[in-house]
Design a protein around this motif. Structure first.
Motif, PDB file in Angstrom:
ATOM      1  N   ASP A 151       0.830  -1.210   0.000  1.00 53.04           N
ATOM      2  CA  ASP A 151       0.000   0.000   0.000  1.00 53.04           C
ATOM      3  C   ASP A 151       0.865   1.261   0.000  1.00 53.04           C
ATOM      4  O   ASP A 151       0.568   2.233  -0.708  1.00 53.04           O
ATOM      5  N   ILE A 152       1.941   1.240   0.781  1.00 51.96           N
ATOM      6  CA  ILE A 152       2.832   2.407   0.844  1.00 51.96           C
ATOM      7  C   ILE A 152       3.509   2.636  -0.508  1.00 51.96           C
ATOM      8  O   ILE A 152       3.576   3.767  -1.006  1.00 51.96           O
ATOM      9  N   LEU A 153       4.001   1.572  -1.115  1.00 53.28           N
ATOM     10  CA  LEU A 153       4.683   1.699  -2.403  1.00 53.28           C
ATOM     11  C   LEU A 153       3.734   2.166  -3.505  1.00 53.28           C
ATOM     12  O   LEU A 153       4.106   2.994  -4.350  1.00 53.28           O
ATOM     13  N   GLU A 154       2.512   1.647  -3.501  1.00 48.37           N
ATOM     14  CA  GLU A 154       1.536   2.064  -4.519  1.00 48.37           C
ATOM     15  C   GLU A 154       1.180   3.535  -4.367  1.00 48.37           C
ATOM     16  O   GLU A 154       1.057   4.260  -5.363  1.00 48.37           O
ATOM     17  N   ALA A 155       0.985   3.984  -3.116  1.00 46.15           N
ATOM     18  CA  ALA A 155       0.660   5.394  -2.889  1.00 46.15           C
ATOM     19  C   ALA A 155       1.818   6.290  -3.328  1.00 46.15           C
ATOM     20  O   ALA A 155       1.614   7.324  -3.973  1.00 46.15           O
ATOM     21  N   ALA A 156       3.035   5.887  -2.993  1.00 45.62           N
ATOM     22  CA  ALA A 156       4.204   6.683  -3.378  1.00 45.62           C
ATOM     23  C   ALA A 156       4.392   6.686  -4.893  1.00 45.62           C
ATOM     24  O   ALA A 156       4.729   7.727  -5.484  1.00 45.62           O
ATOM     25  N   GLU A 157       4.168   5.551  -5.515  1.00 45.91           N
ATOM     26  CA  GLU A 157       4.299   5.471  -6.968  1.00 45.91           C
ATOM     27  C   GLU A 157       3.271   6.366  -7.656  1.00 45.91           C
ATOM     28  O   GLU A 157       3.588   7.075  -8.622  1.00 45.91           O
ATOM     29  N   LYS A 158       2.031   6.371  -7.142  1.00 45.63           N
ATOM     30  CA  LYS A 158       0.986   7.244  -7.703  1.00 45.63           C
ATOM     31  C   LYS A 158       1.368   8.712  -7.531  1.00 45.63           C
ATOM     32  O   LYS A 158       1.207   9.524  -8.458  1.00 45.63           O
ATOM     33  N   ALA A 159       1.883   9.050  -6.352  1.00 45.46           N
ATOM     34  CA  ALA A 159       2.268  10.442  -6.103  1.00 45.46           C
ATOM     35  C   ALA A 159       3.386  10.888  -7.043  1.00 45.46           C
ATOM     36  O   ALA A 159       3.358  12.008  -7.579  1.00 45.46           O
ATOM     37  N   MET A 160       4.357  10.024  -7.274  1.00 44.77           N
ATOM     38  CA  MET A 160       5.459  10.392  -8.164  1.00 44.77           C
ATOM     39  C   MET A 160       4.982  10.504  -9.610  1.00 44.77           C
ATOM     40  O   MET A 160       5.452  11.362 -10.367  1.00 44.77           O
ATOM     41  N   ARG A 161       4.044   9.667  -9.996  1.00 44.38           N
ATOM     42  CA  ARG A 161       3.492   9.751 -11.353  1.00 44.38           C
ATOM     43  C   ARG A 161       2.734  11.070 -11.538  1.00 44.38           C
ATOM     44  O   ARG A 161       2.859  11.739 -12.570  1.00 44.38           O
ATOM     45  N   LEU A 162       1.949  11.453 -10.519  1.00 44.61           N
ATOM     46  CA  LEU A 162       1.221  12.715 -10.587  1.00 44.61           C
ATOM     47  C   LEU A 162       2.177  13.911 -10.589  1.00 44.61           C
ATOM     48  O   LEU A 162       1.941  14.907 -11.272  1.00 44.61           O
ATOM     49  N   LYS A 163       3.254  13.792  -9.823  1.00 48.30           N
ATOM     50  CA  LYS A 163       4.239  14.877  -9.814  1.00 48.30           C
ATOM     51  C   LYS A 163       4.861  15.036 -11.195  1.00 48.30           C
ATOM     52  O   LYS A 163       5.037  16.170 -11.682  1.00 48.30           O
ATOM     53  N   ASN A 164       5.189  13.935 -11.841  1.00 48.98           N
ATOM     54  CA  ASN A 164       5.761  14.002 -13.196  1.00 48.98           C
ATOM     55  C   ASN A 164       4.767  14.596 -14.189  1.00 48.98           C
ATOM     56  O   ASN A 164       5.147  15.366 -15.079  1.00 48.98           O
ATOM     57  N   ASP A 165       3.483  14.231 -14.025  1.00 44.20           N
ATOM     58  CA  ASP A 165       2.451  14.823 -14.891  1.00 44.20           C
ATOM     59  C   ASP A 165       2.373  16.336 -14.673  1.00 44.20           C
ATOM     60  O   ASP A 165       2.219  17.109 -15.629  1.00 44.20           O
ATOM     61  N   GLY A 166       2.468  16.753 -13.415  1.00 42.77           N
ATOM     62  CA  GLY A 166       2.440  18.178 -13.111  1.00 42.77           C
ATOM     63  C   GLY A 166       3.633  18.914 -13.685  1.00 42.77           C
ATOM     64  O   GLY A 166       3.504  20.028 -14.204  1.00 42.77           O
ATOM     65  N   ASN A 167       4.810  18.292 -13.617  1.00 47.70           N
ATOM     66  CA  ASN A 167       5.998  18.909 -14.196  1.00 47.70           C
ATOM     67  C   ASN A 167       5.858  19.086 -15.708  1.00 47.70           C
ATOM     68  O   ASN A 167       6.274  20.108 -16.269  1.00 47.70           O
ATOM     69  N   LYS A 168       5.263  18.098 -16.342  1.00 46.19           N
ATOM     70  CA  LYS A 168       5.057  18.183 -17.786  1.00 46.19           C
ATOM     71  C   LYS A 168       4.073  19.305 -18.128  1.00 46.19           C
ATOM     72  O   LYS A 168       4.300  20.079 -19.067  1.00 46.19           O
ATOM     73  N   ALA A 169       2.987  19.380 -17.359  1.00 45.04           N
ATOM     74  CA  ALA A 169       1.999  20.441 -17.597  1.00 45.04           C
ATOM     75  C   ALA A 169       2.610  21.819 -17.352  1.00 45.04           C
ATOM     76  O   ALA A 169       2.335  22.776 -18.084  1.00 45.04           O
ATOM     77  N   PHE A 170       3.456  21.920 -16.343  1.00 44.46           N
ATOM     78  CA  PHE A 170       4.112  23.196 -16.042  1.00 44.46           C
ATOM     79  C   PHE A 170       5.009  23.635 -17.201  1.00 44.46           C
ATOM     80  O   PHE A 170       5.023  24.805 -17.586  1.00 44.46           O
ATOM     81  N   SER A 171       5.748  22.681 -17.760  1.00 48.81           N
ATOM     82  CA  SER A 171       6.635  23.005 -18.881  1.00 48.81           C
ATOM     83  C   SER A 171       5.851  23.428 -20.114  1.00 48.81           C
ATOM     84  O   SER A 171       6.362  24.169 -20.959  1.00 48.81           O
ATOM     85  N   GLN A 172       4.590  22.977 -20.219  1.00 52.81           N
ATOM     86  CA  GLN A 172       3.744  23.337 -21.350  1.00 52.81           C
ATOM     87  C   GLN A 172       2.940  24.606 -21.098  1.00 52.81           C
ATOM     88  O   GLN A 172       2.188  25.050 -21.960  1.00 52.81           O
ATOM     89  N   GLY A 173       3.084  25.171 -19.905  1.00 54.09           N
ATOM     90  CA  GLY A 173       2.368  26.399 -19.584  1.00 54.09           C
ATOM     91  C   GLY A 173       0.985  26.197 -19.028  1.00 54.09           C
ATOM     92  O   GLY A 173       0.256  27.170 -18.791  1.00 54.09           O
ATOM     93  N   SER A 174       0.578  24.935 -18.784  1.00 52.46           N
ATOM     94  CA  SER A 174      -0.751  24.654 -18.212  1.00 52.46           C
ATOM     95  C   SER A 174      -0.642  24.689 -16.692  1.00 52.46           C
ATOM     96  O   SER A 174      -0.558  23.640 -16.032  1.00 52.46           O
ATOM     97  N   LEU A 175      -0.650  25.874 -16.136  1.00 49.85           N
ATOM     98  CA  LEU A 175      -0.357  26.034 -14.707  1.00 49.85           C
ATOM     99  C   LEU A 175      -1.461  25.476 -13.813  1.00 49.85           C
ATOM    100  O   LEU A 175      -1.175  24.864 -12.783  1.00 49.85           O
ATOM    101  N   GLN A 176      -2.709  25.674 -14.175  1.00 53.09           N
ATOM    102  CA  GLN A 176      -3.804  25.146 -13.353  1.00 53.09           C
ATOM    103  C   GLN A 176      -3.803  23.624 -13.346  1.00 53.09           C
ATOM    104  O   GLN A 176      -4.046  22.994 -12.315  1.00 53.09           O
ATOM    105  N   ARG A 177      -3.540  23.024 -14.489  1.00 54.03           N
ATOM    106  CA  ARG A 177      -3.466  21.561 -14.549  1.00 54.03           C
ATOM    107  C   ARG A 177      -2.273  21.054 -13.743  1.00 54.03           C
ATOM    108  O   ARG A 177      -2.354  20.020 -13.074  1.00 54.03           O
ATOM    109  N   ALA A 178      -1.164  21.771 -13.785  1.00 52.83           N
ATOM    110  CA  ALA A 178       0.006  21.395 -12.992  1.00 52.83           C
ATOM    111  C   ALA A 178      -0.305  21.473 -11.504  1.00 52.83           C
ATOM    112  O   ALA A 178       0.028  20.555 -10.738  1.00 52.83           O
TER     113      ALA A 178
END
Length: 385
Positions: A137-164
């Motif tokens: 459970d801990i690993l799955e939660a951490a993996e999900k959080a890191m995936r969401l963080k990477n998605d946010g970084n990608k959105a930030f680089s594209q200028g989609s600040l609200q989505r980030a």
């Protein structure tokens, strides 16, 4: 690091299964982001301690402590995995060896756990099942959080600040459910959110995010970034307050100047003179329109002054016709005004139909809609073409 192998002490403690020493090192700020030359992270090493059934591995490792005195407490392996993630270990980083290329810590644990020696032994199987479920459970939660963080970084680089921002906030929520909402990853997410708010011009929220991140134990690199962004947000807020004060002072000065100019333009130097003059003019006008006194009034004016409605006979007639306008017919009021008190008896009612030429053909239209056109000469008529 050990002088011969250049391996950090934390990695050596994990490889030996010495969880108490590893926890102590993490508490004192050991770097959990170090990776082996094959890409193995601290999480890979710690989970191998729990799943590797090779005799030589069992011979050089301490067995895990799986039992706890308090049902609410976590066993040693669970506390160790949680501490590694809080210290910055990324469960999404894969190994790069030929046999395990691309295998993350969660993937490695999922595939190797059924063959764990602690699951096969009768005296540890039940406790290890509980421990392994919590680690999953801990690993799955951490993996999900890191995936969401990477998605946010990608959105930030594209200028989609609200989505980030949305991705970073979801990542924090994923960590909160398993007591992972502290440490390196949370500080990084706070730093990323602060950058988004800064780009959006919300410097107060940017400052708050920086302060929240600075309360977490994190690397020097992340701390430096948080401090820099906090200083920038504070400076921006101070500049905004200064501009607001200056604008308010300027508006106040302009108001004083306008009031002074208005006062100077008045005949008697008082701002109230305009109102006073207007009032006097109004009073003078009212007095000039007053009816004549009885001593000088003529019979006709006397009768007018005694009339309850103070209206002339002609006006009285118009009022009576207006009151019966609905009964008199279409445009009865207009007929009275145009043709006198008797209305249509002396002329046409505006509703009467008359034939008029329209483009060479006669059509019946209401008399009130007819508008004669008078042309003085042929030249004017040609000039309209």
């Amino acid at each position: 690091k050990e002088p011969e192998t250049e391996v950090p002490a934390l990695n050596s403690a994990l490889a030996a299964g010495n969880a108490p020493v590893a926890l102590l090192l993490l508490e004192r700020g050991a770097d959990a982001s170090w990776r082996h030359k094959d890409g193995a992270t601290a999480l890979h090493v710690a989970l191998s301690w729990l799943t590797d059934a090779a005799p030589e591995a069992l011979a050089r490792r301490r067995p895990p402590s799986l039992r706890v005195a308090d049902a609410e407490a976590d066993a040693e392996p669970v506390r160790l995995v949680r501490a590694l993630i809080r210290a910055g270990a990324d469960p999404n980083l894969p190994m790069i060896g030929k046999a395990q290329d691309g295998v993350t810590a969660l993937g490695a644990f999922r595939s190797a756990m059924p063959g764990s020696p602690w699951l096969r032994q009768a005296d540890t199987a039940e406790d290890f099942t509980v421990v392994s479920k919590k680690i999953f459970d801990i690993l799955e939660a951490a993996e999900k959080a890191m995936r969401l963080k990477n998605d946010g970084n990608k959105a930030f680089s594209q200028g989609s600040l609200q989505r980030a921002l949305s991705s970073f906030q979801e990542a924090r929520s994923a960590l909160e459910g398993h007591r992972l909402d502290s440490g390196q990853h949370l500080a990084v997410l706070c730093s990323n959110e602060a950058l988004c708010h800064k780009k959006l011009g919300d410097f107060e929220r940017s400052r708050l995010c920086c302060e929240a991140g600075l309360r977490e134990p994190c690397s020097e690199k992340v701390r430096t970034k948080l401090e820099f962004n906090k200083e920038a947000a504070v400076a921006a807020l101070a500049a905004a307050v200064k501009v607001k004060v200056e604008v308010k002072a300027t508006a106040s000065d302009l108001g004083i100047q306008a009031a002074h100019a208005a006062s100077s333009s008045c005949p008697n130097g008082s701002g109230k003179s305009i109102v006073a003059t207007a009032s006097q003019s109004s009073s003078s006008s009212s007095s000039s329109l007053s009816p004549p006194t009885s001593s000088t009034a003529s019979p006709s004016s006397e009768a007018w002054s005694k009339s309850p409605t103070s209206q002339t006979p002609q006006a009285q007639t118009r009022m009576e016709m207006q009151a019966s306008g609905l009964k008199a017919g279409f445009l009865a009021r207009s007929g009275a005004e145009l043709y006198g008190p008797k209305g249509s008896e002396q002329g046409r009612n505006h509703s009467d139909l008359v034939k008029v030429p329209v483009f060479g053909t006669r059509h019946e239209v209401p008399f009130g809609k007819v508008k004669p056109i008078v042309l003085e000469n042929d030249q004017e008529q040609k000039g309209e073409d």
